[in-house]
Design a protein around this motif. Sequence first.
Motif, PDB file in Angstrom:
ATOM      1  N   LEU A 103      17.701  30.162  23.721  1.00 52.54           N
ATOM      2  CA  LEU A 103      17.272  29.136  22.792  1.00 52.54           C
ATOM      3  C   LEU A 103      18.328  28.855  21.759  1.00 52.54           C
ATOM      4  O   LEU A 103      18.717  27.640  21.562  1.00 52.54           O
ATOM      5  N   VAL A 104      18.618  29.778  20.932  1.00 51.53           N
ATOM      6  CA  VAL A 104      19.758  29.606  20.018  1.00 51.53           C
ATOM      7  C   VAL A 104      20.476  30.576  19.388  1.00 51.53           C
ATOM      8  O   VAL A 104      20.457  31.689  20.174  1.00 51.53           O
ATOM      9  N   LEU A 236      12.925  24.594  24.508  1.00 52.25           N
ATOM     10  CA  LEU A 236      14.397  24.183  24.833  1.00 52.25           C
ATOM     11  C   LEU A 236      14.702  22.867  24.990  1.00 52.25           C
ATOM     12  O   LEU A 236      15.782  22.329  25.081  1.00 52.25           O
ATOM     13  N   LYS A 241      14.811  22.057  19.736  1.00 54.87           N
ATOM     14  CA  LYS A 241      16.346  22.691  19.195  1.00 54.87           C
ATOM     15  C   LYS A 241      16.583  21.935  18.062  1.00 54.87           C
ATOM     16  O   LYS A 241      17.137  22.373  17.037  1.00 54.87           O
ATOM     17  N   PHE A 244      14.875  23.990  15.205  1.00 51.99           N
ATOM     18  CA  PHE A 244      15.476  25.071  14.816  1.00 51.99           C
ATOM     19  C   PHE A 244      16.898  24.837  13.931  1.00 51.99           C
ATOM     20  O   PHE A 244      17.259  25.582  13.265  1.00 51.99           O
ATOM     21  N   ALA A 251      23.719  26.334  18.307  1.00 51.33           N
ATOM     22  CA  ALA A 251      23.799  26.327  19.764  1.00 51.33           C
ATOM     23  C   ALA A 251      23.915  27.650  20.275  1.00 51.33           C
ATOM     24  O   ALA A 251      24.519  28.385  19.676  1.00 51.33           O
TER      25      ALA A 251
END
Length: 252
Positions: A103-104, A236, A241, A244, A251
């Motif tokens: 995810l991150v 996702l 993103k 976040f 990333a």
Amino acid sequence: MMNRRSLLIGFGAAALGGRQALAAQRGPLVLAAASLQESMNAAADAWARLGHARPVLSFAASSALARQIAAGAAADLFVSADEPWMDDVERRGMIVAGSRANLVGNRLVVVQPASAPAAAAKLPLGRLLANGRVALADPASVPAGRYAQASLTRLGVWQSVAPRVVRGENVRAALALVERGAAEWGVVYATDARASRLVRAVRLLPANSHPPIRYPLARLRAATSSDAEGFRRFLLSGAGKAIFARFGFMAP
């Protein structure tokens, strides 16, 4: 006349239908690493604004969450702060095949209480941490602590710091120790430092001094919410993103 067996079957079907309807109405239950509190709440709010039931969020150390899943926790999604704990859950056959994705990412920083005199920006790390207690998430099991120990070891200061380490049950507990002055220093995620007005980030630790910090996400086989896969895909997506990124995540 309906016999007793038919009546029981009817009651059972009605109960099952009721549970399925309830699962469809509620948002997915998400077990997420403690460092995701602000960002995951923002993502849940954004998902709810799209007309979905708001996800139910439960935050703790990734190690604690993985153990809950292994014990049979009825959750829909799991977001770990490292790959080993997701690996553990996957080895147990408890995630949906093909649903796992990174995810991150994140970074590590050294923090001090905002009320303390600002540390010299160019002071060598060993001298910076030479005195006082150092708060970490428990390196024995918690991802943030493992990353921190790996970094301090690589940078040659772990042996001098280890006797003064104060351990928190998760990274937010370690951050809280610094916030209230129970530790003079802490090593936490950059996003944790950013989320607190009570600490000051004084050193960004080199990314190559520890394993890459990645947060894998997966849908659990115990999932019952009809929105679980939709929310996973939303997290996702570019829109997910971007949320976040606003909180400082990178990333993966």
